[in-house]
Design a protein around this motif. Sequence first.
Motif, mmCIF file in Angstrom:
data_model
loop_
_atom_site.group_PDB
_atom_site.id
_atom_site.type_symbol
_atom_site.label_atom_id
_atom_site.label_comp_id
_atom_site.label_asym_id
_atom_site.label_seq_id
_atom_site.Cartn_x
_atom_site.Cartn_y
_atom_site.Cartn_z
ATOM 1 N N UNK A 196 -0.620 0.252 19.377
ATOM 2 C CA UNK A 196 0.652 0.412 20.073
ATOM 3 C C UNK A 196 0.599 1.695 20.902
ATOM 4 N N UNK A 197 0.098 2.762 20.298
ATOM 5 C CA UNK A 197 -0.050 4.027 21.012
ATOM 6 C C UNK A 197 -1.287 4.735 20.467
ATOM 7 N N UNK A 207 2.312 4.021 10.173
ATOM 8 C CA UNK A 207 2.823 3.583 11.476
ATOM 9 C C UNK A 207 1.768 2.779 12.235
ATOM 10 N N UNK A 208 0.537 3.300 12.251
ATOM 11 C CA UNK A 208 -0.529 2.592 12.974
ATOM 12 C C UNK A 208 -0.788 1.230 12.341
ATOM 13 N N UNK A 234 0.851 -1.206 0.000
ATOM 14 C CA UNK A 234 0.000 0.000 0.000
ATOM 15 C C UNK A 234 0.875 1.240 0.000
ATOM 16 N N UNK A 235 0.270 2.397 -0.201
ATOM 17 C CA UNK A 235 1.074 3.619 -0.136
ATOM 18 C C UNK A 235 0.567 4.609 0.906
ATOM 19 N N UNK A 236 0.060 4.081 2.005
ATOM 20 C CA UNK A 236 -0.196 4.961 3.146
ATOM 21 C C UNK A 236 1.150 5.432 3.665
ATOM 22 N N UNK A 237 1.142 6.589 4.326
ATOM 23 C CA UNK A 237 2.406 7.088 4.866
ATOM 24 C C UNK A 237 2.175 7.696 6.237
ATOM 25 N N UNK A 238 3.232 8.132 6.851
ATOM 26 C CA UNK A 238 3.159 8.858 8.116
ATOM 27 C C UNK A 238 2.497 8.062 9.222
ATOM 28 N N UNK A 239 1.659 8.764 9.975
ATOM 29 C CA UNK A 239 1.029 8.148 11.142
ATOM 30 C C UNK A 239 0.213 6.928 10.758
ATOM 31 N N UNK A 240 -0.494 7.037 9.623
ATOM 32 C CA UNK A 240 -1.333 5.905 9.215
ATOM 33 C C UNK A 240 -0.492 4.659 8.962
ATOM 34 N N UNK A 294 7.017 -7.704 19.921
ATOM 35 C CA UNK A 294 6.058 -7.954 18.854
ATOM 36 C C UNK A 294 6.369 -7.092 17.650
ATOM 37 N N UNK A 295 5.702 -7.383 16.557
ATOM 38 C CA UNK A 295 5.827 -6.505 15.402
ATOM 39 C C UNK A 295 4.678 -6.778 14.467
ATOM 40 N N UNK A 296 4.129 -5.724 13.897
ATOM 41 C CA UNK A 296 2.953 -5.850 13.044
ATOM 42 C C UNK A 296 1.884 -6.640 13.813
ATOM 43 N N UNK A 297 1.328 -7.670 13.194
ATOM 44 C CA UNK A 297 0.236 -8.391 13.844
ATOM 45 C C UNK A 297 0.710 -9.274 14.986
ATOM 46 N N UNK A 298 2.012 -9.494 15.075
ATOM 47 C CA UNK A 298 2.515 -10.372 16.141
ATOM 48 C C UNK A 298 2.478 -9.663 17.491
ATOM 49 N N UNK A 299 1.796 -10.274 18.461
ATOM 50 C CA UNK A 299 1.715 -9.640 19.783
ATOM 51 C C UNK A 299 3.053 -9.694 20.498
ATOM 52 N N UNK A 300 3.284 -8.772 21.415
ATOM 53 C CA UNK A 300 4.483 -8.858 22.255
ATOM 54 C C UNK A 300 4.316 -9.961 23.305
ATOM 55 N N UNK A 301 5.398 -10.693 23.548
ATOM 56 C CA UNK A 301 5.335 -11.752 24.561
ATOM 57 C C UNK A 301 6.228 -11.445 25.757
#
Lengths: 524, 159
Positions: A472-473, A353-354, A345-351, B110-117
């Motif tokens: 994550x945040x 990252x999320x 995909x070509x989303x960038x920035x915060x998106x 974790x990373x992407x869909x993988x949860x942190x353990x």
Amino acid sequence: MTMTRRELLTTIGVTAGTGAMYTAMASLGFAQESSYTGPVELTGDPGGARVLVLGAGLAGMTAAMELRAAGYEVQVLEYREKAGGRCWTLRGGDTYTELGGATQEVDFEEGNYFNPGPWRIPYNHHAILDYCRRLGVELQPFIQENHNAYLHRSDAFDGKPQRYREVASDFRGHVAELLAKATNGGALDEEVTEEDRALLLEALRDYGSLTEEYEYVMSEETSDFRGFERWPGGGRNAEGVPSQPMDLETLLDSRLWRWLPDAETVHHQQAIFQPVGGMDRIAQAFEREVGDLITYNAKVVTLHQDENGVTASYVDAQEPGEVTEVTADWCVCTIPFSILGQIQHNFSGTKAQAISTMYYAGGFKAGLEFKRRFWEEDEHIYGGITYTDLPISLISYPSNDYLSQGGGVLLGAYNWGANAYQFNAMQPEERTKWVVEYGSRIHPQYTEEFKTGVSVPWHKVPWVLGCYGIWEDRERDYEETARMGEGERIALAGEHLSYLPGWQEGAILSALDAIQQLHERATQ
Amino acid sequence: MNPIKTTILPFALLAAGMATAQENLPPVEVPEGEPVSEFRTFDPTEEEFENFRGAGNIPHEGGEAVYNAVCSGCHMPDGQGAVGAGEYPALADNELLAAPGYPIYMVVHGQAAMPPFGSLLDDQQIADVVNYVRSHFGNDFVEGEFGEAAPEDVAATRE
């Protein structure tokens, strides 16, 4: 004379119409349970603009239905062979193949079912309730709290489950007694005025069924809450015999009180509902509306946007080979980030990252069919939930078909975290074996009556790779991710773009917000 | 009462051979003061006793046990991963596992869909499982230039 709030509202309703009444209600503190304020209104002509909707779960189908009604040309791409996503029900005759290849063939009796995903709809989830109303999905009460179900810990009461009503009544009674003692002993003199102390004592006596001396004891009054040693009857020899409350120390040590508030959060308190016949009745109702727009078995592999529009491509989900490209003016993407993060995909920035940092919770559910409804016949449990510290976490009894002959399906396990990960790592038969093993410690009838089981650890579900999205945040990324940025043509939606993660309400509300943003752009 | 005892106890009794699983066998003998229900649907094996010892952690010790109890759910028992709408990457023959830092980071955070353990597994468990995947499924990295992952490496990654 001062007007009551209700009188005032009625007057406003009569004189100014319901719109004004709604506004007035909101300002008086009513009607703020949801951001849903009635069917979405997309006024203005989009001029036949084309929208590509990715995903035919509730978010995607809400978007598709409303956008078509507003005049858009809509196409939906769906990975599965049917619509609904996590709004999903398994019945006899269904098969389900999870990641890793294990296939379960569901062998339930006609009419029995198991909802691996969402299973209840609280009264304050106005959006999904309104869609049920509009689409004619019949609902029935879901029994969340059942005073005759159990609370259970392996190390309390020799592992013997206790009736919820006994724990709840005794906990309330003892707490009321303690607080009354503290009040009478002067411990609260600093906090409470003399006048309020009298009121507090009166309230505690009512609340805890305390005696004149503020004690919680065995009596007809307390047995009216916790149940009787011998229940009152009719005819001869019918007088009730009160039961003995458990003492405070035993009750505290048991830790069974930890589940008492569970049914009282706004997401679980009564009234709460389930669709008659299974949660996917909602998916089917949506599918009746928008099924003609959906391309099934379409696995999206790329998604790009630029100033002119959106281009996506997909392959056949079962036999990936030929790549089909689709273009549109706009897009509503409801693909879970666990999957979108793997799509080019070509989303960038915060998106971006999320999308790349959201991970998905593990959750595990098992449906067990028994040859007879022993929980009703033997134990008088009609719907509701038994909680336990065993790895199954809970057992939920069907809130439908009470007293019917034949088999019934229990939710035999519903857990998260470490336990869910371990069930996820097992094969289906092994999972069922453990679920039955643990459940039999609460209901010994399991051993004799078990017929068949099906289970779903959500990390093994091919179309979502997890249960629900965890930010994550969230504070850092949410608003910008939920907003269509300048020049963007893709609006993101789904339960993961809500503050109601894992709830269908969140999916629908986010879809409604996404299409409103999109429509505003498209009709500028 | 010690909450940690809650799920351990029945298994401890089972391990001691006090429980019976087959149908029609006599009920479990319950030592005085030791709560356990008498119903059993099967006899868990010694390995199986390790399951579900705590809701908030994974009790297994050793790389293989941790892998089978947790990681294999997504990366699959043979390390081949799985493909659906998205995929779980194969660990087999995976050059990304050459140095321990990357897999340690993945497991902890974790990373992407993988949860942190990181909160479910301790330093030793993570080091063990990282070394396990780096030395199985066609991988031979523990003997390679980067050597073994150590618990200290995991601790450093947590910071």
